[in-house]
Design a protein around this motif. Sequence first.
Motif, mmCIF file in Angstrom:
data_model
loop_
_atom_site.group_PDB
_atom_site.id
_atom_site.type_symbol
_atom_site.label_atom_id
_atom_site.label_comp_id
_atom_site.label_asym_id
_atom_site.label_seq_id
_atom_site.Cartn_x
_atom_site.Cartn_y
_atom_site.Cartn_z
ATOM 1 N N PRO A 25 71.613 27.021 35.020
ATOM 2 C CA PRO A 25 71.358 27.084 36.468
ATOM 3 C C PRO A 25 71.627 28.486 37.011
ATOM 4 N N ASP A 26 70.632 29.050 37.682
ATOM 5 C CA ASP A 26 70.755 30.421 38.172
ATOM 6 C C ASP A 26 69.549 30.717 39.053
ATOM 7 N N THR A 27 69.442 31.968 39.508
ATOM 8 C CA THR A 27 68.274 32.419 40.258
ATOM 9 C C THR A 27 67.372 33.222 39.319
ATOM 10 N N TYR A 28 66.092 32.861 39.286
ATOM 11 C CA TYR A 28 65.140 33.489 38.365
ATOM 12 C C TYR A 28 63.899 33.955 39.126
ATOM 13 N N GLU A 29 63.278 34.990 38.583
ATOM 14 C CA GLU A 29 61.983 35.436 39.105
ATOM 15 C C GLU A 29 60.908 35.087 38.082
ATOM 16 N N PHE A 30 59.868 34.397 38.541
ATOM 17 C CA PHE A 30 58.788 33.970 37.670
ATOM 18 C C PHE A 30 57.453 34.506 38.192
ATOM 19 N N TYR A 31 56.511 34.681 37.269
ATOM 20 C CA TYR A 31 55.130 34.928 37.670
ATOM 21 C C TYR A 31 54.487 33.613 38.087
ATOM 22 N N LEU A 32 53.547 33.678 38.995
ATOM 23 C CA LEU A 32 52.726 32.510 39.289
ATOM 24 C C LEU A 32 51.830 32.253 38.082
ATOM 25 N N GLY B 254 50.392 40.164 39.132
ATOM 26 C CA GLY B 254 51.706 40.708 39.490
ATOM 27 C C GLY B 254 52.446 39.845 40.488
ATOM 28 N N GLU B 255 51.854 38.713 40.850
ATOM 29 C CA GLU B 255 52.464 37.852 41.865
ATOM 30 C C GLU B 255 53.650 37.088 41.293
ATOM 31 N N THR B 256 54.782 37.164 41.982
ATOM 32 C CA THR B 256 55.981 36.486 41.491
ATOM 33 C C THR B 256 56.591 35.610 42.571
ATOM 34 N N VAL B 257 57.482 34.732 42.127
ATOM 35 C CA VAL B 257 58.239 33.886 43.047
ATOM 36 C C VAL B 257 59.670 33.807 42.522
ATOM 37 N N THR B 258 60.644 33.851 43.424
ATOM 38 C CA THR B 258 62.054 33.773 43.051
ATOM 39 C C THR B 258 62.591 32.389 43.404
ATOM 40 N N LEU B 259 63.141 31.708 42.406
ATOM 41 C CA LEU B 259 63.614 30.342 42.586
ATOM 42 C C LEU B 259 65.072 30.224 42.153
ATOM 43 N N LYS C 81 59.899 19.878 38.309
ATOM 44 C CA LYS C 81 59.236 19.586 39.586
ATOM 45 C C LYS C 81 59.231 20.834 40.472
ATOM 46 N N LYS C 82 60.348 21.541 40.506
ATOM 47 C CA LYS C 82 60.433 22.742 41.338
ATOM 48 C C LYS C 82 59.498 23.832 40.822
ATOM 49 N N LEU C 83 59.391 23.966 39.513
ATOM 50 C CA LEU C 83 58.477 24.948 38.934
ATOM 51 C C LEU C 83 57.026 24.602 39.251
ATOM 52 N N ASP C 84 56.692 23.320 39.174
ATOM 53 C CA ASP C 84 55.333 22.872 39.473
ATOM 54 C C ASP C 84 55.021 23.032 40.960
#
Length: 410
Positions: free
Chosen positions: A229-236, A165-170, A183-186
């Motif tokens: 280009p936008d703000t997204y929430e991803f799972y780790l 359930g761990e997420t990160v917003t980028l 690169k930012k995703l990695d």
Amino acid sequence: MDNFAFNGNNKTENNDVYFSNQSDSVRNAGADSRVESKAKKKNKKKGSGVGSTYVFFIVVIVASMILSIYAIFCMNDILAITKSKSSVTVSFTQQVKSSNEAIDTLSKNGLIKCKNFCKLFVALRDKVISSSSIGGPYDAGVYYLNGKMGLEGMLIALQGENLTGETVTLTFPEGYTIPEIIKKLDDNDVCEKQSILSVIQSTDFTYSLVSDLKAEDSVPYRLEGYLFPDTYEFYLDENPAAVVRKFLKNSEDKFTKKYRNRAEEIGLSYHDAIIIASIIQKEAANNEQMKTISAIIHNRLEDKASFPTLGCQSTADYITNKVAPALSSTSAHTSEYYMAYYNTNNKSTVVGLPAGPICNPGQKAIEAALYPNDSDAKFFFHDTKGKMYTAKTPAEFKSKVQQYAPYLEY
């Protein structure tokens, strides 16, 4: 009779005659032999029964062992008790509709051993837990799986979901390029560079904007321009295909039917519109300049006899500053190779637009590409403060450069 004696018989003092033990022995021997024969037959039957019992028990034990081993393999496929964490790449070139087909693929890749049991398990599991079906469909994509995930975990991953359930917003700014995005995703542990790059280059998606977009030798990154280009929430540790789908769905939503109709109205494919928007995004110092720059690009494209090149430095900078640093020794082509398709400055041989977009433009740049200002200008440049100057003729352009930006080389 007193003098008469039977041969081989004995006689007592009282002249009583009786048969000797020899006859008894013969008679008794016959009886004994019959008894012994019956005993042997009985023992033989008894031995035969014991042997059959032994064979039966051996068969039962062997069968039990085989069933036990099979049961262990089956449970190991589901629970992943002794499975390896080694990553296996599983690729679907098109959507897979059923879990049976997906399980066949997992079996071929050595991720499960008892595929028939796994198929039965999924069917029964989805009947019991219908609210969270894992029976498909599964979208096309490249998936990185390992046996330690277990059958359910692997099928959930194929559906684009994540086990944690761990997420990160980028946030990805307008004008970001694919090398910067991956690169930012990695860096933020969403997915590895190579895995998402593989998806970008080779996975087919059903979104209309990119459904017909194929990898080309002249283009470094197939989906450049379409990762909105936008703000997204991803799972780790999210599946790379699921990550790319988030970008593409947003692009599909933003490039509305109105935009598509407008592109057709002004004689552009939406791919060309994205290329123009990407150049505008890189050339403009602010949003207010975008529609004027768009007008100049359109004017030059309409008069290729006088202006065969766009005269935009940003297309060459894309190769030099973004693509070249991201290339490796295993890359298909060098930066010099790509430059032949992207350099549109005044000294280049590229006529018209470059081979592909040079960044991922925002909505303002897309609107500007489709709705340029009404202007006759054919030239523009900026001073060191970002102020833009335009000109209609080469003479006017040179005059303004000397006056406002003499340090520029034109």
